[in-house]
Design an enzyme around this catalytic site. Sequence first.
Site, short mmCIF file in Angstrom:
data_model
loop_
_atom_site.label_atom_id
_atom_site.label_comp_id
_atom_site.label_asym_id
_atom_site.label_seq_id
_atom_site.Cartn_x
_atom_site.Cartn_y
_atom_site.Cartn_z
N VAL A 44 0.81 -1.22 0.00
CA VAL A 44 0.00 0.00 0.00
C VAL A 44 0.85 1.27 0.00
O VAL A 44 0.31 2.36 -0.18
CB VAL A 44 -0.98 0.02 1.19
CG1 VAL A 44 -1.98 -1.13 1.10
CG2 VAL A 44 -0.24 0.00 2.53
N ASN A 57 -7.43 -0.92 5.79
CA ASN A 57 -7.23 -1.80 6.93
C ASN A 57 -5.76 -2.14 7.19
O ASN A 57 -5.41 -2.59 8.29
CB ASN A 57 -8.02 -3.10 6.72
CG ASN A 57 -7.98 -4.01 7.92
OD1 ASN A 57 -8.21 -3.58 9.04
ND2 ASN A 57 -7.67 -5.28 7.68
N TYR A 77 3.08 4.82 15.83
CA TYR A 77 1.70 4.34 15.67
C TYR A 77 0.71 5.42 16.08
O TYR A 77 -0.29 5.66 15.40
CB TYR A 77 1.50 3.08 16.51
CG TYR A 77 0.15 2.43 16.35
CD1 TYR A 77 -0.14 1.67 15.22
CD2 TYR A 77 -0.83 2.56 17.34
CE1 TYR A 77 -1.38 1.05 15.08
CE2 TYR A 77 -2.07 1.95 17.21
CZ TYR A 77 -2.33 1.20 16.08
OH TYR A 77 -3.57 0.59 15.94
N LYS A 110 -1.92 7.21 13.53
CA LYS A 110 -3.37 7.12 13.69
C LYS A 110 -4.00 8.50 13.85
O LYS A 110 -5.13 8.73 13.41
CB LYS A 110 -3.72 6.21 14.86
CG LYS A 110 -3.39 4.75 14.61
CD LYS A 110 -4.09 4.22 13.36
CE LYS A 110 -3.82 2.73 13.15
NZ LYS A 110 -4.49 2.23 11.91
N VAL A 169 -8.78 -6.28 19.18
CA VAL A 169 -9.07 -7.60 18.65
C VAL A 169 -7.85 -8.48 18.88
O VAL A 169 -6.71 -8.02 18.76
CB VAL A 169 -9.41 -7.52 17.15
CG1 VAL A 169 -9.68 -8.90 16.57
CG2 VAL A 169 -10.61 -6.60 16.93
N THR A 191 -5.14 -10.50 17.88
CA THR A 191 -4.39 -10.79 16.66
C THR A 191 -2.93 -11.06 17.03
O THR A 191 -2.52 -10.87 18.19
CB THR A 191 -4.44 -9.61 15.68
OG1 THR A 191 -3.76 -8.49 16.27
CG2 THR A 191 -5.89 -9.22 15.37
N THR A 224 -1.57 -7.66 18.42
CA THR A 224 -1.97 -7.26 19.77
C THR A 224 -1.42 -8.23 20.83
O THR A 224 -1.06 -7.82 21.93
CB THR A 224 -3.49 -7.16 19.90
OG1 THR A 224 -4.10 -8.39 19.48
CG2 THR A 224 -4.02 -6.02 19.05
#
Length: 210
Positions: free
Chosen positions: A6, A32, A98, A102, A131, A133, A136
């Site tokens: 991306v 995403n 991060y 964001k 979530v 993952t 995380t």
Amino acid sequence: MRCLDVTDARAVQDYVTDVVARRGRIDVLVNNAGVIDAEVPLWEADVEQWWRTVEVDVRGPFLLSHAVVPHMLRAGSGRVVNLNSGAGVRSSAVATAYYVAKTGLGRITGALHLGGYDDGLRAFDLAPGVVQTDMTESMDAHADRTEWTSPAEVCDLALALASGELDAWSGRMVRAGVDTPESLKAAETRLTWDSRHVVLMPWGDDDPLT
């Protein structure tokens, strides 16, 4: 399934051109892709990793939006859902790239909302909560966590945003695990201009920055 870097402008443009050629239009874009940097203070951060995090988490959504939104505007409608985070509304002592990214992503959402609203574009920040993952689970911040946001809760909100039933929340942040399509629809009449936006809060009416 096709993999896409991306952060590669040419690859993104070629991918979007191919999708439009095959499908005719793009109605919904979900940004995403995301990574996080090491949980260390800014001055201890690896320079390349820090910047790569910003590239993936900000340049990526920018490039996808830059390539997709013109097709939406020509069609007269479209919705962009940016996977954001609570990190986008506060600072942190660690994983600073991060948090920077964001926050920047939220400004992309706002720019899309303000710039394209009159032409049928809607844009949203969707914070998925936490979530479970690989990312995380690897984080010190979630080492002792026992409660997680379910993927189903995230999907329910994403589908509601994509369907148009929550268009009143364009330009704003919603959070899976706290918000539901039903609770957001019920709260629409309570929205003010700064609801769920990242804004500078004055100290009072006499603050010269108001």
